[in-house]
Design a protein around this motif. Structure first.
Motif, mmCIF file in Angstrom:
data_model
loop_
_atom_site.group_PDB
_atom_site.id
_atom_site.type_symbol
_atom_site.label_atom_id
_atom_site.label_comp_id
_atom_site.label_asym_id
_atom_site.label_seq_id
_atom_site.Cartn_x
_atom_site.Cartn_y
_atom_site.Cartn_z
ATOM 1 N N UNK A 59 -0.998 11.555 -8.634
ATOM 2 C CA UNK A 59 -2.328 11.381 -8.074
ATOM 3 C C UNK A 59 -2.186 10.901 -6.638
ATOM 4 N N UNK A 60 -3.280 10.882 -5.909
ATOM 5 C CA UNK A 60 -3.238 10.462 -4.511
ATOM 6 C C UNK A 60 -3.986 9.148 -4.345
ATOM 7 N N UNK A 61 -3.669 8.443 -3.259
ATOM 8 C CA UNK A 61 -4.347 7.194 -2.939
ATOM 9 C C UNK A 61 -4.495 7.113 -1.428
ATOM 10 N N UNK A 62 -5.644 6.654 -0.966
ATOM 11 C CA UNK A 62 -5.926 6.558 0.468
ATOM 12 C C UNK A 62 -5.318 5.288 1.037
ATOM 13 N N UNK A 63 -4.482 5.422 2.055
ATOM 14 C CA UNK A 63 -3.902 4.252 2.705
ATOM 15 C C UNK A 63 -4.151 4.272 4.203
ATOM 16 N N UNK A 77 -7.781 -3.783 -4.354
ATOM 17 C CA UNK A 77 -7.341 -3.376 -5.682
ATOM 18 C C UNK A 77 -7.928 -2.026 -6.069
ATOM 19 N N UNK A 78 -9.210 -1.840 -5.793
ATOM 20 C CA UNK A 78 -9.861 -0.584 -6.152
ATOM 21 C C UNK A 78 -9.246 0.593 -5.418
ATOM 22 N N UNK A 79 -8.960 0.418 -4.137
ATOM 23 C CA UNK A 79 -8.482 1.529 -3.325
ATOM 24 C C UNK A 79 -7.023 1.874 -3.556
ATOM 25 N N UNK A 80 -6.170 0.856 -3.673
ATOM 26 C CA UNK A 80 -4.729 1.114 -3.658
ATOM 27 C C UNK A 80 -4.055 1.045 -5.012
ATOM 28 N N UNK A 105 0.816 -1.207 0.000
ATOM 29 C CA UNK A 105 0.000 0.000 0.000
ATOM 30 C C UNK A 105 0.855 1.265 0.000
ATOM 31 N N UNK A 106 1.935 1.251 0.768
ATOM 32 C CA UNK A 106 2.799 2.432 0.825
ATOM 33 C C UNK A 106 3.599 2.587 -0.465
ATOM 34 N N UNK A 107 4.014 1.475 -1.074
ATOM 35 C CA UNK A 107 4.667 1.549 -2.382
ATOM 36 C C UNK A 107 3.722 2.173 -3.396
ATOM 37 N N UNK A 108 2.457 1.737 -3.394
ATOM 38 C CA UNK A 108 1.471 2.268 -4.333
ATOM 39 C C UNK A 108 1.273 3.761 -4.128
ATOM 40 N N UNK A 109 1.144 4.187 -2.877
ATOM 41 C CA UNK A 109 0.900 5.607 -2.613
ATOM 42 C C UNK A 109 2.098 6.452 -3.044
ATOM 43 N N UNK A 110 3.324 5.984 -2.722
ATOM 44 C CA UNK A 110 4.522 6.741 -3.100
ATOM 45 C C UNK A 110 4.631 6.866 -4.616
#
Length: 293
Positions: free
Chosen positions: A150-154, A286-289, A39-44
Motif C-alpha cells: 500500500x502507499x502512504x503520503x509523506x 498516526x492517521x497519515x503515516x 515516516x520514511x520507514x513507514x512508507x518503505x
C-alpha cells in the motif's frame, strides 16, 4: 516457503538495521531507539506489505544488495518498489533529500528480537545484526511475506522551510526570558557532529544559570538540552536515558522525522505550540503515516 536472505554486497556509507523501536525499556537504561525518520520507514514498509515498524535498513550512503533463497519485493523510502529475482542484485543510491534512506523487503528483516525490538543500538552493541554497523558479506534473514503493498503520503517530511514545532519547558526558569525568545527567533544549523544520540545545533548560545549541578533525571527523544557553553542538543532515538543539563524545550513527537531528516548544514527554526496542539498533531500523524496503527 523459504524465507530467504538479503546479502550486503557493497557499501558506500554506514547502514544499520532499524525498526519502530523498543519502548518500555528505559528503566533498564535502554533508550527506545527506532528510525531516525519514522515516516520514511513507514512508507518503505507499507510499500512492500509490512507493518509500518518492521525491521529495515537505515542507510547513510549507497549500497548494493542481492536476493538469495527467494524472490522478494523491495522498496526504498516507499518509492520504486520492485521485484528482485533470486540471485538478482540491486544498487541503492545514497539518500538524495534526507539524511538517511530506508530499504524495506517484504517480510521484514528477521534478525533476532532483543528487549522487544530488532533495531540496532550501537552504543550498547545490541539488536540488529550483531549489534553493529553492517559490512559487505553480511547476510540478513528475511521473514515471511505478510500482506499486499500500500502507499502512504509523506510529503510533509520534505517541507524544509517549515519550522520545527516544540513545547517550551520544563526548565525555562533556568534561562533568561531573552533566551527563549532567541530559541524561537533565530535560525540554527545542524552540526556535522550530530548522530542518532543527539542533533547538535550551531547558532546563538542559549546562556543559563545552571552550572551542571542539577540532579540527573529521565530524558526523552526530542528534549532540547543546553550545555554549559549554551549549545543546544536535541536528543535523538538513541539518547541517554538520564541527563542533568537543563531542558529549554521539547520537539513534539509528530516532528521528530522532519527534524531527523535534515542533513548537516541544513537550517532549523522553531515554533512553540501548546500541549493540546502537540497531541492533535500526533493524532493526525498516526492517521497519515501509520494508518491509525
Amino acid at each position: 516457503m523459504m524465507a530467504g536472505w538479503l546479502d550486503i554486497v557493497g557499501m558506500g556509507g554506514p547502514a544499520t538495521v532499524q525498526d519502530g523501536g523498543r519502548p518500555g525499556q528505559m528503566h533498564h537504561g535502554v533508550p527506545p531507539g527506532g528510525a531516525l525518520v519514522p515516516e520514511l520507514l513507514a512508507r518503505a514498509n507499507r510499500a512492500v506489505g509490512n507493518p509500518w515498524g518492521a525491521a529495515a535498513l537505515e542507510c547513510l550512503g549507497p549500497l548494493e544488495l542481492r536476493a538469495r533463497g527467494r524472490a522478494l519485493r523491495i522498496s526504498v523510502d516507499g518509492r520504486d518498489a520492485r521485484a528482485l529475482a533470486d540471485g538478482e542484485s540491486l544498487r541503492v543510491p545514497a539518500p538524495e533529500r534526507a539524511s538517511v534512506c530506508y530499504v524495506a523487503v517484504d517480510g521484514g528483516l528477521d534478525v533476532p528480537e532483543v528487549l522487544g525490538g530488532r533495531g540496532t543500538l550501537l552504543v550498547a552493541r545490541l539488536g540488529g545484526h550483531e549489534g553493529r554497523v553492517l559490512k559487505p558479506g553480511d547476510s540478513l534473514p528475511l521473514g515471511e511475506t505478510r500482506g499486499p503493498p500500500e502507499s502512504v503520503d509523506t510529503d510533509a517530511v520534505w517541507d524544509d522551510a517549515a519550522p520545527i514545532r516544540l513545547v517550551l519547558g520544563p526548565d525555562t526558569e533556568n534561562f533568561d526570558a531573552l533566551m527563549a525568545a532567541s530559541l524561537l527567533g533565530s535560525t540554527f544549523t545542524v552540526s556535522s557532529a550530530s548522530d542518532r544520540v543527539g542533533m547538535r545545533l550551531q547558532g546563538p548560545a542559549l546562556a543559563h544559570g545552571d552550572e551542571g549541578a542539577s540532579t540527573s533525571r529521565p530524558m526523552a527523544r526530542g528534549a532540547i538540552q543546553v550545555t554549559l557553553s549554551g549549545e543546544p542538543i536535541i536528543l535523538g532515538p538513541d539518547h541517554p536515558t538520564t541527563g542533568g543539563y537543563p531542558l529549554i524545550a521539547t520537539v513534539i513527537r509528530a516532528d521528530w522525522g522532519r527534524l531527523g531528516a535534515r542533513r548537516p548544514g541544513a537550517t532549523v527554526e522553531f515554533h512553540a505550540v501548546s500541549q493540546d496542539e502537540a497531541r492533535d498533531a500526533w493524532r493526525e500523524h498516526l492517521r497519515r503515516f501509520r494508518g491509525g496503527a
